[in-house]
Design an enzyme around this catalytic site. Structure first.
Site, PDB file in Angstrom:
ATOM      1  N   GLY A  71       0.807  -1.203   0.000  1.00 35.35           N
ATOM      2  CA  GLY A  71       0.000   0.000   0.000  1.00 35.35           C
ATOM      3  C   GLY A  71       0.844   1.257   0.000  1.00 35.35           C
ATOM      4  N   THR A  73       2.769   4.263  -1.551  1.00 40.80           N
ATOM      5  CA  THR A  73       2.677   5.021  -2.798  1.00 40.80           C
ATOM      6  C   THR A  73       3.948   5.818  -3.013  1.00 40.80           C
ATOM      7  OG1 THR A  73       1.563   6.834  -1.633  1.00 40.80           O
ATOM      8  CG2 THR A  73       0.162   5.165  -2.657  1.00 40.80           C
ATOM      9  N   SER A  97      -3.502   1.559  -4.377  1.00 35.10           N
ATOM     10  CA  SER A  97      -3.232   2.917  -3.912  1.00 35.10           C
ATOM     11  C   SER A  97      -4.050   3.219  -2.667  1.00 35.10           C
ATOM     12  CB  SER A  97      -3.550   3.932  -5.009  1.00 35.10           C
ATOM     13  OG  SER A  97      -4.906   3.826  -5.429  1.00 35.10           O
ATOM     14  N   ASN A  98      -5.108   2.438  -2.454  1.00 29.16           N
ATOM     15  CA  ASN A  98      -5.943   2.609  -1.272  1.00 29.16           C
ATOM     16  C   ASN A  98      -6.658   1.297  -0.986  1.00 29.16           C
ATOM     17  OD1 ASN A  98      -8.114   3.420   0.550  1.00 29.16           O
ATOM     18  ND2 ASN A  98      -7.629   5.521  -0.044  1.00 29.16           N
ATOM     19  N   HIS A 131      -5.013  15.169   3.101  1.00 25.51           N
ATOM     20  CA  HIS A 131      -4.414  14.153   3.959  1.00 25.51           C
ATOM     21  C   HIS A 131      -3.666  14.806   5.117  1.00 25.51           C
ATOM     22  CE1 HIS A 131      -5.161  11.330   0.625  1.00 25.51           C
ATOM     23  NE2 HIS A 131      -5.105  10.402   1.570  1.00 25.51           N
ATOM     24  N   HIS A 132      -3.285  13.985   6.076  1.00 29.13           N
ATOM     25  CA  HIS A 132      -2.514  14.434   7.229  1.00 29.13           C
ATOM     26  C   HIS A 132      -1.141  14.954   6.798  1.00 29.13           C
ATOM     27  CE1 HIS A 132      -0.343  10.600   6.814  1.00 29.13           C
ATOM     28  NE2 HIS A 132      -1.541  10.082   6.588  1.00 29.13           N
ATOM     29  N   LYS A 135       1.922  12.700   5.484  1.00 29.72           N
ATOM     30  CA  LYS A 135       1.917  11.993   4.192  1.00 29.72           C
ATOM     31  C   LYS A 135       3.025  12.540   3.305  1.00 29.72           C
ATOM     32  CE  LYS A 135      -1.021  10.269   0.498  1.00 29.72           C
ATOM     33  NZ  LYS A 135      -0.478   8.916   0.695  1.00 29.72           N
TER      34      LYS A 135
END
Length: 233
Positions: A71, A73, A97-98, A131-132, A135
């Site tokens: 997972g 990326t 990717s998710n 996103h956080h 990332k």
């Protein structure tokens, strides 16, 4: 099932929690301080490491005949090379990717909507992903997957992070503290707008999907995706 975690950050720890709750064993934890590791006792590996480490992790799994779920990326420029190596070594590989079950349904909704909108050039398309702040890549792998499916059925030839490039599909990538992941696709014309959106409430959805994929892949050979796991598309 004996699981090896290649990457033991926040996602790795959440996967551990889910896997243990589903009666699996965690027999290996590899983090940024791990210099060497062995896969001898591992039934399946789950890689949520870093873009720099992912390819080596995956290839090591092929060398040891260990199925690997990835997972991570940010390394997809090497994807074709990894797939070729998997086939050459009769390995087992699944990349997503998710891994969120909801996001994979969202992928299919996005494809369907892009096909419905294909003959309506008056609509401009844009995307937003949030996103956080931890990332590492932008845009997210999920956003790129969504964009690539839109591009197949639209007037756009590529995607961009630069809003000034009007001939490319613009992705607005935002980084905000404590946001697990939000993705929105927006179609806008002079008369109306259409949007679809997926919002993750925690990392547990991603972790659950990765563990389900690891359970599903046991005993299989080849290259797979979450579409195979969920039997969709």
């Amino acid at each position: 099932m004996k699981i090896g975690l290649l990457g033991y950050g926040k996602m790795g720890k959440t996967i551990e929690k889910i896997a243990l709750a589903r009666q699996h064993d965690i027999v290996l934890k590899v983090d940024t301080n791990t210099e060497t590791y062995t896969l001898d006792d591992v039934d399946v590996a789950i890689d949520f490491s870093t873009p720099d480490a992912a390819v080596d992790n995956i290839l090591k799994c092929f060398s040891h005949n260990v199925p690997v779920i990835s997972g991570t990326t940010g390394w997809l420029q090497h994807y074709d090379e990894v797939v070729a190596m998997c086939k050459e070594r009769d390995g087992t590989f699944l990349y997503a990717s998710n891994f969120s079950l909801g996001v994979n349904i969202f992928f299919e909704l996005n494809k369907t909507l892009s096909k419905l909108m294909a003959n309506l050039p008056e609509y401009n398309i844009s995307m937003e992903e949030i996103h956080h702040t931890q990332k590492l890549d932008a845009p997210s792998g999920t956003a790129i997957s969504l964009a690539e499916d839109i591009i197949k059925n639209s007037k756009y030839g590529t995607w961009t992070l630069d809003a000034a490039k009007t001939k490319a599909l613009h992705i607005d990538a935002k980084r905000i503290e404590n946001v697990p992941g939000t993705h929105e696709v927006l179609y806008t014309s002079n008369v109306d707008s259409i949007s679809i959106k997926h919002t993750a409430h925690s990392r547990e959805g991603f972790a659950l999907g990765a563990v389900i994929a690891a359970e599903w892949i046991a005993g299989k050979k080849g290259v797979f995706s979450m579409k195979d796991v969920l039997n969709i598309g």
